[in-house]
Design a protein around this motif. Structure first.
Motif, PDB file in Angstrom:
ATOM      1  N   VAL A   1      17.273 -25.343 -12.544  1.00 47.76           N
ATOM      2  CA  VAL A   1      15.913 -26.386 -12.328  1.00 47.76           C
ATOM      3  C   VAL A   1      16.874 -27.496 -11.249  1.00 47.76           C
ATOM      4  CG1 VAL A   1      15.004 -28.217 -13.447  1.00 47.76           C
ATOM      5  CG2 VAL A   1      14.960 -25.940 -14.316  1.00 47.76           C
TER       6      VAL A   1
ATOM      7  N   THR B   1      15.256 -28.707  -7.773  1.00 47.28           N
ATOM      8  CA  THR B   1      14.863 -30.271  -7.569  1.00 47.28           C
ATOM      9  C   THR B   1      15.893 -31.121  -6.821  1.00 47.28           C
ATOM     10  OG1 THR B   1      16.081 -30.618  -9.587  1.00 47.28           O
ATOM     11  CG2 THR B   1      13.822 -30.033  -9.862  1.00 47.28           C
TER      12      THR B   1
ATOM     13  N   ARG C   1      10.796 -25.629 -17.220  1.00 41.81           N
ATOM     14  CA  ARG C   1      10.842 -25.345 -15.988  1.00 41.81           C
ATOM     15  C   ARG C   1       9.297 -25.279 -15.570  1.00 41.81           C
ATOM     16  NH1 ARG C   1      13.445 -20.553 -12.449  1.00 41.81           N
ATOM     17  NH2 ARG C   1      12.397 -19.301 -14.125  1.00 41.81           N
TER      18      ARG C   1
ATOM     19  N   ALA D   1       9.650 -26.276  -9.082  1.00 39.54           N
ATOM     20  CA  ALA D   1      10.781 -25.825  -9.851  1.00 39.54           C
ATOM     21  C   ALA D   1      11.191 -24.530  -9.978  1.00 39.54           C
ATOM     22  CB  ALA D   1      10.640 -26.661 -11.377  1.00 39.54           C
TER      23      ALA D   1
ATOM     24  N   TRP E   1       9.411 -35.615 -10.749  1.00 42.25           N
ATOM     25  CA  TRP E   1       9.498 -34.469 -11.735  1.00 42.25           C
ATOM     26  C   TRP E   1       9.129 -34.816 -12.996  1.00 42.25           C
ATOM     27  CZ3 TRP E   1       9.895 -29.973  -8.794  1.00 42.25           C
ATOM     28  CH2 TRP E   1      10.566 -30.266  -7.486  1.00 42.25           C
TER      29      TRP E   1
END
Length: 519
Positions: A36, A40, A94, A101, A112
């Motif tokens: 992740v 991100t 996720r 993601a 996010w």
């Protein structure tokens, strides 16, 4: 996806940003940071008291592989029964972060957000598997690693690798070089199925080194997946016999690795030297794969060579067998006993029940011919994995439309797979306790590239994952399809999966002119 046991939404969100920290006594935090974090662009730094906390708490989460997530505006708390449960909690987070993601690198700066609420979840079955045939068409190691990640994203926990067959041998074995020098390659491949099948005059092959397989096993372990290797004996062995003719019933006959599909009549002989050869192979397999379960195959073993071969007839008589066909069960028993002596558990296809010698206690039976075989195995006291071809063979065609590429097998739509119930409701309790779980099958005779595997497996494997994880009482196809269309197909797209669109194949996914063999 798959659908959790309980979801309790709450107002508000918690947003991950560059200051968000992660903590806990599990490997899930590191997995979140690596995967992740890469998608991100956030560091998700480790801290003693992180904003996202993972904790192993079997005293609170009673079911193995279960977890509970609480998301508030102040942070995320995830408690799990074990490391697997913590990993599934990270996978769920996720999914909640959205499709981007699932990428390898950032495509946007954020935000996010995670929706506030509580999720409680645990699986229905302990064995949630997918079988992948690497013998008919070899897949590069990087594609196997990618397939592992896709299984884990859907909370599947067993990858059954079919590593040997008539058409190819994919395992490097020290001291037996011809298995890969000869057995890993064939001159060409049958194209399509049925009486009008064609032929591709192009060599095909490949194999995995010990380091390749060790890497696959390690990658799978990071994703809480057990890799179950299969070395198929005593049938489906033409590639091995082509490599070492003395393994066959006529060592003067020089076979080649088979270029066609189906069941070769060439089987292993029943000499003690051949049993010892495969003990050596399985010893190496056990050294590479730490799985408690090793598959010995045992399916589709035609007895014709044994019946025609005077040496095999004499051998069966000397062993006290009533007919040469019973060499099938005798050979399987020798290999299974060897695995069990070494502390592993054998898995065999359901023909082992009819092989002339009952499998040893502790053997697991994979029920592929129909559900009745699995019920029969369970009733006889064997643990079983339900994987009937009529329901969960994902290489079978997805519609009866003529544009469906290489139309083989039964029509099994997305809804058909979702409707599958591994344990019939009328089954007695004695059967329930022996059904370890269920497994989807991806055979690759007609799946000659990773994109073709994607097409056959997804999104039907998403439906299967929910069958394996979620109890039937909470399954609803209309809601499943809505979740698929509104969010999950976008996740698959972001991951790079070349799935079959719900409305049918795209023009470049069709295979015009390639004949099939529909049932």
């Amino acid at each position: 996806m798959p659908r959790p046991v309980r979801v309790l939404p709450a107002p508000g969100t918690f947003t991950l940003d560059r200051n968000t920290t992660v903590s806990g006594d599990t490997a899930a935090g590191e997995w979140l940071r690596r995967h992740v974090g890469a998608a991100t662009g956030l560091p998700l730094a480790e801290a003693e008291h992180g904003d996202v906390r993972f904790r192993i708490a079997p005293e609170k989460i009673a079911v193995p592989e279960g977890y509970r997530i609480e998301i508030t505006e102040r942070g995320v708390r995830a408690e799990a029964h074990d490391e697997s449960g913590a990993h599934y909690a990270a996978q769920t987070l996720r999914q909640l972060l959205g499709a981007d993601a699932w990428r390898d690198s950032p495509v946007r700066r954020g935000p996010w957000p995670l929706p506030c609420g509580e999720i409680e979840d645990h699986p229905r079955f302990s064995w949630r598997g997918c079988h992948l045939d690497l013998a008919r068409h070899f897949m590069p190691k990087r594609e196997v690693l990618r397939f592992v990640e896709l299984l884990a994203a859907h909370k599947l926990n067993v990858l059954h690798l079919h590593l040997t067959d008539d058409q190819g041998w994919r395992v490097e074995v020290p001291g037996l070089p011809r298995l890969t020098e000869i057995g890993a390659w064939r001159k060409g491949s049958q194209l399509g199925a049925g009486p009008h099948a064609g032929y591709v005059d192009r060599p095909h092959g490949g194999y995995y080194t010990e380091s390749d397989l060790t890497e696959i096993v390690a990658h799978a372990a990071e994703h809480r997946i057990t890799v179950v290797p299969e070395i198929d004996v005593p049938g489906h062995c033409q590639a091995a016999i082509a490599s070492y003719p003395e393994l066959g019933n006529d060592p003067r006959r020089k076979l080649e690795v088979w270029t066609g599909w189906g069941v070769s009549e060439h089987v292993l002989n029943a000499e003690e030297s051949t049993v010892e050869f495969f003990r050596r192979v399985f010893d190496h397999v056990m050294s590479v794969f730490p799985s408690p379960v090793i598959c010995v195959g045992g399916d589709e073993v035609p007895p014709h060579e044994w019946e025609r071969d005077p040496r095999s007839v004499r051998r069966s008589e000397a062993l006290g067998l009533s007919e040469p066909a019973r060499l099938h069960g005798w050979f399987l028993r020798r290999i299974i006993d060897h695995l069990h002596t070494n502390g592993r558990r054998a898995l065999s296809w359901d023909e082992a029940l009819d092989s002339g010698e009952r499998p040893p206690t502790g053997c697991i039976v994979a029920s592929w011919r129909d559900e009745a075989a699995g019920l029969r195995a369970a009733d006889a006291g064997y643990d079983t994995v339900m994987c009937p071809e009529q329901r969960v063979y994902l290489d079978h065609r997805q519609s009866d439309d003529p544009d469906e590429p290489v139309p083989v097998g039964f029509v099994r739509t997305l809804e058909d797979v979702y409707a599958y119930e591994p344990v019939p409701a009328e089954s007695p309790s004695s059967v329930f306790q022996h059904v370890l779980g269920t497994q989807a099958q991806v055979w690759t005779e007609h799946l000659d590239s990773p994109s073709r595997v994607d097409y056959a497996a997804f999104p039907r494997l998403c439906a299967f994952a929910e069958v394996a994880w979620s109890r039937s009482a909470v399954r609803d196809f209309s809601r499943f399809r809505a979740r698929l269309e509104s969010e999950h197909l976008d996740r698959l797209t972001a991951f790079g999966v070349e799935f079959r669109p719900l409305e049918g194949p795209m023009p470049w996914q069709k295979r015009p002119g390639v004949p099939g063999d529909p049932r």
